[in-house]
Write a protein that holds these residues in place. Structure first.
Motif, PDB file in Angstrom:
ATOM      1  N   LEU A   1     -91.262  -0.653  29.687  1.00  0.00           N
ATOM      2  CA  LEU A   1     -89.846  -1.404  29.367  1.00  0.00           C
ATOM      3  C   LEU A   1     -88.887  -1.399  30.295  1.00  0.00           C
ATOM      4  O   LEU A   1     -88.806  -0.700  31.152  1.00  0.00           O
ATOM      5  CB  LEU A   1     -89.470  -0.711  28.285  1.00  0.00           C
ATOM      6  CG  LEU A   1     -90.118  -0.757  26.816  1.00  0.00           C
ATOM      7  CD1 LEU A   1     -89.428   0.150  25.918  1.00  0.00           C
ATOM      8  CD2 LEU A   1     -90.514  -2.051  26.348  1.00  0.00           C
ATOM      9  N   GLU A   2     -87.961  -2.624  30.287  1.00  0.00           N
ATOM     10  CA  GLU A   2     -86.760  -2.676  31.175  1.00  0.00           C
ATOM     11  C   GLU A   2     -85.793  -1.715  30.476  1.00  0.00           C
ATOM     12  O   GLU A   2     -85.801  -1.449  29.259  1.00  0.00           O
ATOM     13  CB  GLU A   2     -86.114  -3.900  31.328  1.00  0.00           C
ATOM     14  CG  GLU A   2     -86.772  -4.983  31.874  1.00  0.00           C
ATOM     15  CD  GLU A   2     -86.011  -6.326  31.923  1.00  0.00           C
ATOM     16  OE1 GLU A   2     -85.214  -6.248  31.323  1.00  0.00           O
ATOM     17  OE2 GLU A   2     -86.566  -6.969  32.513  1.00  0.00           O
TER      18      GLU A   2
ATOM     19  N   PRO B   1     -80.377  -2.798  27.165  1.00  0.00           N
ATOM     20  CA  PRO B   1     -79.698  -2.540  25.829  1.00  0.00           C
ATOM     21  C   PRO B   1     -80.162  -3.479  24.840  1.00  0.00           C
ATOM     22  O   PRO B   1     -80.482  -3.057  23.871  1.00  0.00           O
ATOM     23  CB  PRO B   1     -78.394  -2.480  25.970  1.00  0.00           C
ATOM     24  CG  PRO B   1     -77.885  -2.236  27.560  1.00  0.00           C
ATOM     25  CD  PRO B   1     -79.076  -2.683  28.307  1.00  0.00           C
ATOM     26  N   GLU B   2     -80.288  -4.943  25.253  1.00  0.00           N
ATOM     27  CA  GLU B   2     -80.616  -5.771  24.003  1.00  0.00           C
ATOM     28  C   GLU B   2     -82.059  -5.567  23.601  1.00  0.00           C
ATOM     29  O   GLU B   2     -82.642  -5.727  22.435  1.00  0.00           O
ATOM     30  CB  GLU B   2     -80.442  -7.242  24.661  1.00  0.00           C
ATOM     31  CG  GLU B   2     -80.863  -8.191  23.783  1.00  0.00           C
ATOM     32  CD  GLU B   2     -80.667  -9.491  24.247  1.00  0.00           C
ATOM     33  OE1 GLU B   2     -81.170 -10.674  23.630  1.00  0.00           O
ATOM     34  OE2 GLU B   2     -80.225  -9.941  25.340  1.00  0.00           O
ATOM     35  N   LEU B   3     -82.903  -5.424  24.591  1.00  0.00           N
ATOM     36  CA  LEU B   3     -84.342  -5.015  24.522  1.00  0.00           C
ATOM     37  C   LEU B   3     -84.271  -3.580  23.842  1.00  0.00           C
ATOM     38  O   LEU B   3     -85.355  -3.555  22.825  1.00  0.00           O
ATOM     39  CB  LEU B   3     -85.250  -4.736  25.861  1.00  0.00           C
ATOM     40  CG  LEU B   3     -86.471  -4.502  25.929  1.00  0.00           C
ATOM     41  CD1 LEU B   3     -87.169  -5.473  27.147  1.00  0.00           C
ATOM     42  CD2 LEU B   3     -87.009  -3.083  25.741  1.00  0.00           C
ATOM     43  N   LEU B   4     -83.796  -2.604  24.024  1.00  0.00           N
ATOM     44  CA  LEU B   4     -84.014  -1.148  23.452  1.00  0.00           C
ATOM     45  C   LEU B   4     -83.337  -1.333  22.103  1.00  0.00           C
ATOM     46  O   LEU B   4     -83.910  -0.920  21.167  1.00  0.00           O
ATOM     47  CB  LEU B   4     -83.012  -0.331  24.209  1.00  0.00           C
ATOM     48  CG  LEU B   4     -83.743   0.122  25.650  1.00  0.00           C
ATOM     49  CD1 LEU B   4     -82.855   0.947  26.363  1.00  0.00           C
ATOM     50  CD2 LEU B   4     -85.053   0.466  25.571  1.00  0.00           C
ATOM     51  N   ASN B   5     -82.251  -2.187  21.800  1.00  0.00           N
ATOM     52  CA  ASN B   5     -81.737  -2.377  20.549  1.00  0.00           C
ATOM     53  C   ASN B   5     -82.841  -3.195  19.484  1.00  0.00           C
ATOM     54  O   ASN B   5     -83.048  -2.807  18.532  1.00  0.00           O
ATOM     55  CB  ASN B   5     -80.185  -3.161  20.619  1.00  0.00           C
ATOM     56  CG  ASN B   5     -79.245  -2.429  20.984  1.00  0.00           C
ATOM     57  OD1 ASN B   5     -79.607  -1.230  21.081  1.00  0.00           O
ATOM     58  ND2 ASN B   5     -78.324  -3.079  21.462  1.00  0.00           N
TER      59      ASN B   5
ATOM     60  N   ALA C   1     -92.058  -8.121  26.382  1.00  0.00           N
ATOM     61  CA  ALA C   1     -92.289  -9.477  26.885  1.00  0.00           C
ATOM     62  C   ALA C   1     -90.905 -10.322  26.976  1.00  0.00           C
ATOM     63  O   ALA C   1     -90.673 -11.191  27.447  1.00  0.00           O
ATOM     64  CB  ALA C   1     -93.314 -10.210  25.836  1.00  0.00           C
ATOM     65  N   ILE C   2     -89.832  -9.643  26.596  1.00  0.00           N
ATOM     66  CA  ILE C   2     -88.596 -10.367  26.549  1.00  0.00           C
ATOM     67  C   ILE C   2     -87.518  -9.929  27.422  1.00  0.00           C
ATOM     68  O   ILE C   2     -86.231 -10.225  27.329  1.00  0.00           O
ATOM     69  CB  ILE C   2     -87.786 -10.440  24.768  1.00  0.00           C
ATOM     70  CG1 ILE C   2     -87.437  -9.017  24.581  1.00  0.00           C
ATOM     71  CG2 ILE C   2     -88.918 -11.095  23.908  1.00  0.00           C
ATOM     72  CD1 ILE C   2     -86.892  -8.848  23.097  1.00  0.00           C
TER      73      ILE C   2
ATOM     74  N   ALA D   1     -92.131  -9.214  33.024  1.00  0.00           N
ATOM     75  CA  ALA D   1     -92.899  -7.896  32.742  1.00  0.00           C
ATOM     76  C   ALA D   1     -94.073  -7.569  33.630  1.00  0.00           C
ATOM     77  O   ALA D   1     -95.023  -8.559  33.957  1.00  0.00           O
ATOM     78  CB  ALA D   1     -93.251  -8.070  31.360  1.00  0.00           C
ATOM     79  N   PRO D   2     -94.231  -6.590  34.336  1.00  0.00           N
ATOM     80  CA  PRO D   2     -95.275  -5.886  34.986  1.00  0.00           C
ATOM     81  C   PRO D   2     -96.543  -6.067  33.989  1.00  0.00           C
ATOM     82  O   PRO D   2     -96.454  -5.939  33.110  1.00  0.00           O
ATOM     83  CB  PRO D   2     -94.925  -4.599  35.493  1.00  0.00           C
ATOM     84  CG  PRO D   2     -93.922  -3.995  34.896  1.00  0.00           C
ATOM     85  CD  PRO D   2     -93.314  -5.201  34.332  1.00  0.00           C
TER      86      PRO D   2
END
Length: 241
Positions: free
Chosen positions: A8-9, A12-16, A152-153, A158-159
């Protein structure tokens, strides 16, 4: 052997998105933290802040520190009244999701949607021994699916799940009884760092000094400006809207 996850990156948007898909119902969000000592930059983060997620490089200096500290600690055996939920990480490249789980499951007063993964984890994990917790998380097809959906977003490509990465997530959380824990599934158990005052949140100086220790450790063996670029930090705090 359980297949690794896509890393994961620290976004914040992804984690939210991940938190909400897991069942977070409270009006809290992850926010970028750009400074731990500049009041003007800290003022952009709603307070109180409940947890911090730090991404840091897994360097030789860190590994030496981790090995020495873990060797000095007694074996960890959880009990239902521990006041903290720690999950041993056995899924490769899943440290971001473990950190999110550690932050959400241990921050007091958060609400989870009925029948959600977070509600199930909060109910089931405290009574399980570490091997059973490991099996419980490894067997969760829903967790794997929800992680894959958000991985994926990100803003960057994404590695591959089988790529080796030298960056790792760790969570710092103030639990209901005021204890500051460092929670990392690669460690030997939850690390009790301090007891905070009722008026202290996770961004108070007593707490953030444990974050800066990670940075200071790397600065001792490399250029501070170069090493600091490998760190990122987000805070779990009230949402803006």
């Amino acid at each position: 052997m359980v297949e690794p996850f896509i890393p994961l990156e620290s976004n914040p948007e992804l984690l939210n998105n991940l938190s909400q898909s897991l069942g977070l119902a409270s009006r809290v969000s992850f926010h970028d933290v750009y400074s731990l000592d500049d009041p003007s930059l800290l003022s952009f983060i709603p307070r109180p802040a409940f947890a911090l997620l730090l991404v840091f490089p897994i360097s030789d200096a860190y590994e030496a520190h981790r090995s020495a500290e873990d060797a000095s600690l007694p074996p960890y055996e959880p009990t239902p009244d521990d006041g903290v939920i720690w999950i041993k990480q056995t899924i490769g490249n899943a440290c971001g999701t473990y950190a999110v789980l550690h932050a959400l499951l241990n921050s007091p007063s958060l609400e989870f949607a009925p029948n959600s993964l977070l509600a199930a984890f909060k109910n089931d994990l405290p009574s399980l021994a570490i091997p059973s917790r490991v099996a419980y998380i490894e067997s969760s097809a829903d967790l794997k699916s929800k992680h894959a959906d958000v991985a994926a977003i990100g803003d960057t490509t994404a590695p591959d799940a089988f790529d080796d990465t030298n960056l790792h997530f760790v969570a710092f959380v103030k639990t209901e009884d005021g204890t500051l824990y460092e929670l990392d599934g690669r460690r030997s158990g939850p690390l009790k760092r301090a007891v905070l005052l009722d008026t202290d949140d996770i961004l108070c100086p007593v707490a953030t000094k444990y974050v800066t220790q990670f940075m200071d450790r790397e600065a001792e063996v490399s250029s501070p400006s170069a090493s600091y670029l490998q760190f990122s930090l987000v805070a779990l705090a009230p949402s803006f809207d």
